[in-house]
Each structure stands twice: as structure tokens, then as C-alpha cells.
Design a protein around this motif. Structure first.
Motif, short mmCIF file in Angstrom:
data_model
loop_
_atom_site.label_atom_id
_atom_site.label_comp_id
_atom_site.label_asym_id
_atom_site.label_seq_id
_atom_site.Cartn_x
_atom_site.Cartn_y
_atom_site.Cartn_z
N GLN A 98 0.86 -1.19 0.00
CA GLN A 98 0.00 0.00 0.00
C GLN A 98 0.89 1.24 0.00
OE1 GLN A 98 -0.29 2.38 2.53
NE2 GLN A 98 -2.23 3.37 2.05
N GLY A 99 1.93 1.22 0.82
CA GLY A 99 2.85 2.35 0.90
C GLY A 99 3.57 2.59 -0.42
N LEU A 146 -4.91 3.32 -6.57
CA LEU A 146 -5.35 2.22 -7.44
C LEU A 146 -5.91 2.76 -8.76
CD1 LEU A 146 -6.12 -0.70 -8.15
CD2 LEU A 146 -8.12 -0.45 -6.64
N ALA A 147 -6.74 3.82 -8.66
CA ALA A 147 -7.30 4.42 -9.88
C ALA A 147 -6.18 4.98 -10.76
CB ALA A 147 -8.29 5.52 -9.52
N ASP A 148 -5.15 5.56 -10.14
CA ASP A 148 -4.01 6.07 -10.91
C ASP A 148 -3.28 4.93 -11.62
OD1 ASP A 148 -4.40 8.74 -10.24
OD2 ASP A 148 -3.17 8.59 -8.43
N LEU A 162 -6.16 -5.61 -3.71
CA LEU A 162 -6.24 -6.53 -2.57
C LEU A 162 -6.32 -5.74 -1.26
CD1 LEU A 162 -3.61 -9.30 -3.49
CD2 LEU A 162 -6.10 -9.61 -3.28
N ALA A 163 -5.55 -4.65 -1.17
CA ALA A 163 -5.58 -3.83 0.05
C ALA A 163 -6.97 -3.24 0.25
CB ALA A 163 -4.52 -2.72 -0.04
N VAL A 164 -7.53 -2.66 -0.81
CA VAL A 164 -8.87 -2.07 -0.72
C VAL A 164 -9.90 -3.14 -0.34
CG1 VAL A 164 -10.71 -1.08 -2.14
CG2 VAL A 164 -8.39 -0.13 -2.28
N ASP A 187 -13.99 -1.89 7.28
CA ASP A 187 -14.67 -0.61 7.42
C ASP A 187 -13.79 0.60 7.13
OD1 ASP A 187 -17.00 -1.87 8.09
OD2 ASP A 187 -16.62 -1.80 10.26
N ALA A 188 -12.50 0.36 6.94
CA ALA A 188 -11.61 1.50 6.65
C ALA A 188 -11.80 1.94 5.20
CB ALA A 188 -10.16 1.11 6.90
N GLU A 189 -11.98 3.23 4.97
CA GLU A 189 -12.33 3.69 3.62
C GLU A 189 -11.15 3.62 2.65
OE1 GLU A 189 -14.01 7.60 3.48
OE2 GLU A 189 -13.99 7.60 1.29
N LEU A 190 -9.97 3.93 3.15
CA LEU A 190 -8.75 3.92 2.32
C LEU A 190 -8.89 4.77 1.05
CD1 LEU A 190 -7.22 0.32 2.43
CD2 LEU A 190 -7.25 2.07 4.19
N ALA A 191 -9.35 6.02 1.23
CA ALA A 191 -9.58 6.88 0.06
C ALA A 191 -8.29 7.12 -0.72
CB ALA A 191 -10.17 8.22 0.52
#
Ligand SMILES: NC(=O)c1ccc[n+]([C@@H]2O[C@H](COP(=O)([O-])OP(=O)(O)OC[C@H]3O[C@@H](n4cnc5c(N)ncnc54)[C@H](OP(=O)(O)O)[C@@H]3O)[C@@H](O)[C@H]2O)c1
Length: 286
Positions: free
Chosen positions: A170-171, A254-256, A237-239, A244-248
Motif C-alpha cells: 500500500q505504501g 489504485l485508480a491512478d 487486494l488492500a482495498v 470498514d476503513a475507507e482507504l480513500a
């Protein structure tokens, strides 16, 4: 000497297999797309690869590929064989695969790796293992072939290694997207790219630039180490694992990554997302 089957001769799997062969283990390798490999028997099927294996190492693309291959392993590996899954798959899939293995009379640990093709070639990867202590102990001599012993550790039960691995990646994804936007901003502000890269090297983006600056400056991402497809897979996979964490921010990264893939960077190194954002503006898909 251990009888080892290693399934998946991609960038990482091939490098890992070379260590296993060099250590003198009885190694059989298999890849979905037939591939030559010096120093080990190359099997034509998963069945042929695993039929005599004490340990089966998986180094495939992601959870979907393991889901395809594991039933063949379960059907044909000797009872009690140990599956060492080095694929980055996420914790839910790791627990699912451990159940599949157990129901088929096999044992399973998730053992994803930290570090890319260079450390895999040098045998200095980090390895994050989830599984029973006795299975970890049994896997350890093999894990030390591709991992730096100081960075090979059991972090908990099955799924624990995969959970930690998702946090690490994720980082990586968020830093890459952030760096791309920093360069886009610098471009809009009329700043000199080289001067900006020099300064950003001393910030949090220094980790990414330490590995990818040459690619970004050249605008050439063809020397793939960690592919953009793999990064997108790991961010998804992270998303999907976040509850319940939004991870905006992670969703935006991911979209990028997806936008860079759609723009034609498939097959390239994940650093292409930096260049895509820097040169072509911010993804409009979020
Ligand atoms: N590269 C890195 O820097 C790095 C670092 C840490 C962790 N990882 C993780 O390590 C794993 C492997 O990475 P990599 O860079 O070696 O990837 P890669 O070069 O893209 O290789 C992927 C491998 O998976 C196989 N595969 C894909 N789908 C399959 C399916 N449905 N059935 C059977 N085999 C399938 C491919 O076979 P074909 O040749 O037939 O396509 C290939 O052998 C991934 O989970 C990745 O996230 C990578």
C-alpha cells in the motif's frame, strides 16, 4: 536435500529457483507458459512437477492464479507435503488456500517476499511467513536461500504474512502516485524537473526515487522489476481487505495505477504511474 517443486518462473520465481538449484536440492520447476530453465528438471504439468515433492513453492501472479493451480497440487502432491506460497495474495486468500491444502492432506504457509528482482537474485529478500511454527521451521532452510536470514520471520498464523505484505505494498503504491502528482504540480508551477527531483530525493519520496529516478528521468519503464499490473493487483487486494476503513488515498492510487495501465503502460514497471501522472496530468477516473 529436499525434493522441491517450484511453480511459477516469472521474474521472482525464476530467481528463487536458481538459488534452490544451486543449493543442490532435487528441484522440479513448472511454468504455465512453457519456459526453459537451466539446472533443474522442467515439468510439463503441475502433476509432473509435484508428484514427488516434499515442498511445493508457489510464486504466481496473485490469488486467482493460485486458485487455479492449487487444486492440481492438492490432487497430486504426496500426503503431508508442505506448500510454501510466496505469491502476494492477501490474508483472506491465504486462509482459503490453507483450508484447501489441509482438506487435501497438505500443509500450507503463506510466505510473501519484500524486495524486488535485485534482492531475489542476490538472495536478500525479506520473507513474511504466516503458518504453524513447525511448518515455518521446516520451510526455513529454503526461505534462507532467497531471503536474508535477518529479514526472514514468522509473523503469526496463516494469513499474517500476507496481511503485512499488503500494508507494505500500500505504501509503495501511494508513494508512487504521490510522487507523480508532486511532479505534475512542479510542472504546472514551471519548476525545473531535475532540481525538483534532487530536492524530493531528500523527502519521503526519496525511497521511490532511489529505485526509480533513472526510469522517471528517461521516461522509459520497459526494464520491469515490479510490474504495474502487480501493483494494481496489490492495491486492489488492500482495498478489498480493508473492512470498514475507507482507504480513500489507496483507492485513488489504485485508480491512478489503472489509468496508467489503460494508457498503455501494461507490462511496464510500476514507476510508469509516476511518469503517467507527471506527464499526462492527473487521472480523471476518481
Ligand atoms: N517483481 C517484484 O518486484 C515482486 C516483489 C515482491 C513480491 N512480488 C510478488 O511475487 C509474485 C510474482 O511476481 P513476479 O514479478 O515474478 O511476476 P511475473 O514476472 O509477472 O510472473 C508471474 C508468474 O505467474 C504465472 N501465472 C500468472 N497467472 C497464472 C495462472 N492463472 N496460472 C498459472 N500461472 C500463472 C506466470 O506464468 P506465465 O509465464 O504463464 O504468464 C508467471 O510465471 C506476485 O505475487 C508479486 O506480487 C513481486
Amino acid at each position: 536435500m529436499t525434493s522441491v517443486a517450484l511453480l511459477g518462473l516469472g521474474r521472482m520465481g525464476a530467481a528463487m529457483a536458481r538459488h534452490v538449484a544451486a543449493a543442490g536440492h532435487d528441484l522440479v520447476v513448472w511454468n504455465r507458459t512453457p519456459r526453459e530453465f537451466e539446472g533443474a528438471e522442467v515439468a510439463a504439468s503441475v502433476e509432473d512437477a509435484v508428484v514427488g515433492a516434499e515442498v511445493v513453492v508457489l510464486m504466481l501472479f496473485g490469488p486467482d492464479s493460485v486458485r487455479e493451480v492449487l487444486p492440481e497440487v492438492v490432487a497430486h502432491a504426496p500426503a503431508g507435503a508442505l506448500v510454501v506460497d510466496a505469491t502476494t495474495i492477501g490474508p483472506q486468500a491465504a486462509r482459503e488456500f490453507a483450508r484447501t491444502a489441509r482438506e487435501g492432506g497438505l500443509r500450507y504457509v503463506d510466505a510473501p517476499v519484500a524486495g524486488s528482482v535485485g534482492p531475489a537474485t542476490d538472495g536478500t529478500l525479506g520473507v513474511l511467513v504466516g503458518g504453524a511454527q513447525e511448518d515455518y521451521d521446516e520451510a526455513l532452510p529454503l526461505l534462507h536461500l532467497w531471503g536474508d536470514p535477518a529479514r526472514v520471520r514468522r509473523v503469526g498464523e496463516v494469513g499474517a504474512g500476507s496481511a503485512l505484505k499488503l500494508v507494505v505494498n500500500q505504501g509503495i503504491g501511494v508513494l508512487a502516485a504521490g510522487l507523480g502528482e508532486a511532479l505534475a504540480l512542479a510542472g504546472q508551477l514551471g519548476l525545473d524537473r531535475t532540481a525538483v527531483l534532487d530536492l524530493l530525493g531528500g523527502t519521503a519520496y526519496g525511497w521511490t526515487l532511489g529505485q526509480k529516478r533513472a526510469m522517471v528521468e528517461a521516461g522509459d519503464y520497459a526494464d520491469t522489476q515490479f510490474s504495474l499490473e502487480l501493483l494494481a493487483k496489490d492495491l486492489a487486494l488492500a482495498v478489498d481487505s480493508a473492512g470498514d476503513a475507507e482507504l480513500a488515498v489507496t483507492r485513488a492510487a489504485l485508480a491512478d495505477a489503472q489509468a496508467a495501465l489503460d494508457a498503455g503502460h501494461a507490462g511496464e514497471d510500476y514507476a510508469a504511474v509516476v511518469g503517467h501522472l507527471a506527464d499526462e496530468g492527473r487521472a480523471d477516473s476518481y
